[in-house]
Design an enzyme around this catalytic site. Structure first.
Site, mmCIF file in Angstrom:
data_model
loop_
_atom_site.group_PDB
_atom_site.id
_atom_site.type_symbol
_atom_site.label_atom_id
_atom_site.label_comp_id
_atom_site.label_asym_id
_atom_site.label_seq_id
_atom_site.Cartn_x
_atom_site.Cartn_y
_atom_site.Cartn_z
ATOM 1 N N ASP A 10 50.610 -94.650 34.404
ATOM 2 C CA ASP A 10 49.314 -95.074 35.370
ATOM 3 C C ASP A 10 49.854 -95.285 36.737
ATOM 4 O O ASP A 10 51.090 -95.363 37.031
ATOM 5 C CB ASP A 10 48.889 -96.171 34.654
ATOM 6 N N SER A 11 48.658 -95.267 37.724
ATOM 7 C CA SER A 11 48.899 -95.666 38.857
ATOM 8 C C SER A 11 49.380 -96.885 39.270
ATOM 9 O O SER A 11 49.945 -97.074 40.271
ATOM 10 C CB SER A 11 47.558 -95.359 39.543
ATOM 11 N N CYS A 73 45.654 -93.511 32.380
ATOM 12 C CA CYS A 73 45.072 -93.721 33.589
ATOM 13 C C CYS A 73 43.471 -92.725 33.608
ATOM 14 O O CYS A 73 43.897 -91.723 33.449
ATOM 15 C CB CYS A 73 45.769 -93.236 34.732
ATOM 16 N N GLU A 152 44.888 -106.103 39.551
ATOM 17 C CA GLU A 152 46.231 -106.216 40.100
ATOM 18 C C GLU A 152 46.784 -107.427 40.732
ATOM 19 O O GLU A 152 47.817 -107.712 40.668
ATOM 20 C CB GLU A 152 46.559 -104.711 41.138
ATOM 21 N N CYS A 186 38.306 -97.020 33.214
ATOM 22 C CA CYS A 186 39.730 -97.187 33.914
ATOM 23 C C CYS A 186 40.627 -98.183 32.994
ATOM 24 O O CYS A 186 40.151 -99.170 32.626
ATOM 25 C CB CYS A 186 39.232 -97.665 35.209
ATOM 26 N N HIS A 188 42.518 -100.260 33.808
ATOM 27 C CA HIS A 188 42.675 -101.597 34.355
ATOM 28 C C HIS A 188 41.532 -102.678 33.657
ATOM 29 O O HIS A 188 41.833 -103.783 33.763
ATOM 30 C CB HIS A 188 42.557 -101.774 35.813
HETATM 31 N N1 DGL Z 1 44.205 -97.669 35.794
HETATM 32 C C1 DGL Z 1 43.767 -96.493 36.758
HETATM 33 C C2 DGL Z 1 42.617 -95.682 35.855
HETATM 34 O O1 DGL Z 1 42.422 -95.871 34.864
HETATM 35 C C3 DGL Z 1 43.494 -97.148 38.033
HETATM 36 C C4 DGL Z 1 43.132 -96.294 39.145
HETATM 37 C C5 DGL Z 1 43.545 -96.396 40.434
HETATM 38 O O2 DGL Z 1 44.894 -96.502 40.831
HETATM 39 O O3 DGL Z 1 42.653 -96.655 41.255
HETATM 40 O O4 DGL Z 1 41.823 -95.105 36.763
#
Ligand code: DGL
Length: 271
Positions: A10-11, A73, A152, A186, A188
């Site tokens: 993931d990011s 992600c 985050e 997302c 998150h």
């Molecule tokens: N968890 C990522 C997603 O599902 C986060 C995105 C991001 O880094 O902006 O989109």
């Protein structure tokens, strides 16, 4: 049985919502997780940059002998899945198709909302996947760029006035559209399930992309005869492109346990 690990990325921390579910559903599997915490968020970046970052993330994960890759992600799944699939000989799973399937199965009236990062909503990928399954679906999509930084930063609890205000502002139009199902597009966002659920009301089913991705990887491994026995104790290793200590501290929130002895920092720009 195939004891090679599953690579998950993931990011940042969001993909840990998928890892948590994978640990629950697939206790015998080894997992290597990479969170690009040095470059998060991806969601406001161009498709070109997201693809470049995603290729590096996968190149790092492929330094392990993996049996599958899970793009945990929404942003990368909606923007780079086909490129990553075409460049890798092992299965690459994204979160879009599993979440779309779950949304269509859960929806009573076909009135479905999708929330995600700017890049995810710009891609239209969730809407296309839902329409492929349910052409008459009534869809409403909304980008929610401030939610990833709030998560985050650990601002996920009920009663957090800022988070509640931001959720209300983003979701008022989605709620007014009368959706019966909302895709948390997302990875998150499942951490905001309480705040989002309270605002949308008990009649709206929330679809957790991380959970659906975990189910999809379980089904794939089972179909391919690659599942490890549940009595095997899977090992998990975590890598981040920024501070390992910071990663471990926030990961406790996502995983509900301390992983500080299993996190290492990686120089992702070298991949
Ligand atoms: N968890 C990522 C997603 O599902 C986060 C995105 C991001 O880094 O902006 O989109």
């Amino acid at each position: 049985m195939d004891t090679r690990p599953i690579g998950v990325f993931d990011s940042g921390m969001g993909g840990l919502t998928a890892v948590r579910q994978m640990i629950r559903l697939l206790p015998g599997e080894d997992i290597v997780y990479f969170g690009d915490t040095g470059r998060v968020p991806y969601g406001g970046r161009s498709a070109e940059t997201i693809v470049r970052y995603a290729r590096q993330d996968v190149a790092f994960l492929r330094s392990f002998d993996l049996k599958a890759i899970v793009i945990a992600c929404g942003t990368v799944s909606t923007t780079a899945l086909s490129v990553l699939r075409s460049e890798n000989s092992i299965p690459v799973l994204g979160v879009v198709e599993p979440a779309a399937k779950a949304a269509v199965a859960a929806s009573r009236g076909g009135n479905i909302g999708v929330i995600g990062t700017k890049a995810t909503i710009r891609s239209g990928a969730y809407e296309a996947a839902i329409r492929a399954l349910l052409p008459e679906a009534k869809l409403v999509a909304k980008a929610c760029p401030l939610l990833v930084p709030l998560v985050e930063d650990g601002r996920v609890r009920r009663g957090d006035a800022v988070t509640e205000r931001v959720v209300e502002e983003y979701l008022s139009s989605v709620k007014a559209a009368g959706v019966d199902t909302l895709v948390l597009g997302c990875t998150h966002y499942p951490l905001l399930r309480d705040v989002i659920g309270d605002y949308m009301g008990a009649d709206v089913t929330l679809i957790d992309t991380g959970e659906e991705a975990a189910r999809a990887v379980a089904a794939l491994l089972e179909a391919q005869g690659q599942l490890n026995d549940v009595s095997r104790k899977g090992e998990r290793h975590y890598y981040a492109s920024d501070s390992a200590e910071d990663f471990a501290a926030t990961a406790a929130l996502f995983l509900g346990k301390d992983i500080s002895d299993r996190v290492e920092r990686v120089a992702i720009e070298n991949y």
